[in-house]
Design an enzyme around this catalytic site. Structure first.
Site, PDB file in Angstrom:
ATOM      1  CE  LYS A  24       3.059   5.760   1.551  1.00 38.98           C
ATOM      2  NZ  LYS A  24       2.330   6.794   2.371  1.00 38.98           N
TER       3      LYS A  24
ATOM      4  CG  ASP B 253       0.604   4.072   4.704  1.00 44.99           C
ATOM      5  OD1 ASP B 253       0.905   3.692   5.607  1.00 44.99           O
ATOM      6  OD2 ASP B 253       1.909   4.765   4.646  1.00 44.99           O
TER       7      ASP B 253
ATOM      8  CE  LYS C   2       3.272   4.010   8.610  1.00 42.80           C
ATOM      9  NZ  LYS C   2       2.839   4.734   7.241  1.00 42.80           N
TER      10      LYS C   2
ATOM     11  CG  ASP D 137      -7.896  -0.154  17.726  1.00 45.33           C
ATOM     12  OD1 ASP D 137      -7.882  -0.380  19.259  1.00 45.33           O
ATOM     13  OD2 ASP D 137      -8.336   1.136  18.038  1.00 45.33           O
TER      14      ASP D 137
ATOM     15  CB  THR E 168      12.340   3.355   6.739  1.00 44.72           C
ATOM     16  OG1 THR E 168      11.016   4.057   6.356  1.00 44.72           O
ATOM     17  CG2 THR E 168      11.780   2.101   6.010  1.00 44.72           C
TER      18      THR E 168
ATOM     19  NE  ARG F 153       9.494  13.366   2.454  1.00 41.49           N
ATOM     20  CZ  ARG F 153      10.294  13.466   3.744  1.00 41.49           C
ATOM     21  NH1 ARG F 153      10.050  14.482   4.308  1.00 41.49           N
ATOM     22  NH2 ARG F 153      10.211  11.886   3.893  1.00 41.49           N
TER      23      ARG F 153
HETATM   24  O1  C5P Z   1       7.908  11.431   0.799  1.00 41.91           O
HETATM   25  P1  C5P Z   1       8.924  10.098   1.438  1.00 41.91           P
HETATM   26  O2  C5P Z   1       9.446   9.234   0.098  1.00 41.91           O
HETATM   27  O3  C5P Z   1       9.583   9.629   2.533  1.00 41.91           O
HETATM   28  O4  C5P Z   1       7.465   9.143   1.570  1.00 41.91           O
HETATM   29  C1  C5P Z   1       7.501   7.679   2.295  1.00 41.91           C
HETATM   30  C2  C5P Z   1       5.859   7.605   2.151  1.00 41.91           C
HETATM   31  O5  C5P Z   1       5.730   6.550   2.528  1.00 41.91           O
HETATM   32  C3  C5P Z   1       5.194   8.044   3.693  1.00 41.91           C
HETATM   33  O6  C5P Z   1       4.480   8.672   2.822  1.00 41.91           O
HETATM   34  C4  C5P Z   1       5.328   7.788   4.699  1.00 41.91           C
HETATM   35  O7  C5P Z   1       4.121   8.016   5.845  1.00 41.91           O
HETATM   36  C5  C5P Z   1       5.592   6.092   4.253  1.00 41.91           C
HETATM   37  N1  C5P Z   1       6.388   5.116   4.797  1.00 41.91           N
HETATM   38  C6  C5P Z   1       7.246   4.763   5.525  1.00 41.91           C
HETATM   39  N2  C5P Z   1       8.074   3.952   6.440  1.00 41.91           N
HETATM   40  C7  C5P Z   1       7.187   2.982   6.390  1.00 41.91           C
HETATM   41  C8  C5P Z   1       5.871   3.236   5.887  1.00 41.91           C
HETATM   42  C9  C5P Z   1       5.623   3.974   5.962  1.00 41.91           C
HETATM   43  O8  C5P Z   1       7.654   5.893   5.324  1.00 41.91           O
HETATM   44  N3  C5P Z   1       8.113   2.262   7.340  1.00 41.91           N
END
Ligand code: C5P
Length: 231
Positions: free
Chosen positions: A33, A60, A62, A65, A116, A208
């Site tokens: 991603k 991603d 998002k 607009d 989330t 992460r």
């Molecule tokens: O590091 P981590 O596992 O929290 O990364 C989650 C990824 O998913 C990040 O790139 C974040 O921008 C993305 N994301 C998210 N929640 C959403 C949509 C995308 O955490 N609803």
């Protein structure tokens, strides 16, 4: 789908060199991603580089607009050969429809429901959306399906309800996944990889817990082993 196809690794870096260094440590990697940080820093050429390495790419950004602008944005991104793109469901039915019409090739379009990082109190008091998160996610998801989108991004906690209301073929892409013992960070509605797959998630988005691990290869392999058992 093979196991590695189900885990989308979030390349949340600003520099191409860091991406390449990580990719070299993850030989089993299949799906990545590219988020705002990396796309805005490195541009479309980075996506081409990832495609040339044989990876599936979820860009991603998002998009949220007016319908015409969303259409043009998705048109340009889809032309790059992206495998997955997303728009905010909060942009409404017409915006999602116009974005869907802009797809070319194999690109799938996914709707972002409630992030989330948002809990119910924040959704009610700050975003001004009444009711439960699940009700809001299901409403957004039904609108995304009506607009012809391929699925939604949601927390693993909403997947069971999503699948029972909208069918198993409507994709659930779930961030907020945390292997047992890893730091939650800013995620509020998380599950372990095995729990998320058992709940019915089609794709886990994990950043992460892999990218910030001193041994990302071992962290990724452990996640694959964990979900293989429940697949
Ligand atoms: O590091 P981590 O596992 O929290 O990364 C989650 C990824 O998913 C990040 O790139 C974040 O921008 C993305 N994301 C998210 N929640 C959403 C949509 C995308 O955490 N609803």
């Amino acid at each position: 789908m093979k196991t590695a196809d189900r885990v989308i690794v979030a390349l949340d870096f600003a520099e191409r060199d860091k991406v390449v260094a990580l990719l070299d440590k993850l030989p089993e990697l299949s799906f990545v991603k590219v988020g705002m940080e990396l796309f805005y820093s490195e541009g479309p050429g980075l996506v081409t580089m990832l495609k040339d390495r044989g990876l599936q790419v979820f860009v991603d950004l998002k998009i949220h607009d007016i319908p015409n602008t969303a259409h043009k944005a998705i048109e340009a991104l889809s032309r790059l050969g992206c495998d997955m793109l997303n728009v905010h469901c909060a942009g409404g039915l017409e915006m999602m429809r116009r974005a869907r019409e802009a797809l070319s090739g194999q690109t799938k379009l996914i709707g972002v429901t409630i992030l989330t990082s948002i809990d119910q109190r924040t959704m009610n008091s700050q975003l001004g959306i009444p009711g439960t998160i699940e009700a809001c996610v299901l409403n957004y998801a039904a609108m995304a399906k009506a607009a012809g989108l391929h699925g939604v991004v949601c927390s693993p906690h909403e997947v069971q309800a999503l699948k029972s209301h909208l069918g198993k073929d409507f994709l659930a892409v779930t961030p907020g996944v945390r292997p047992a013992g890893s730091a939650a960070g800013d995620q509020r509605r998380s599950m372990t990889p095995a729990e998320a797959i058992t709940a019915g998630s089609d794709y886990l988005v994990i950043g992460r817990p892999i990218t910030a691990n001193p041994d990302p290869g071992a962290a990724f392999a452990e996640i694959l082993r964990e979900i293989e058992v429940v697949m």
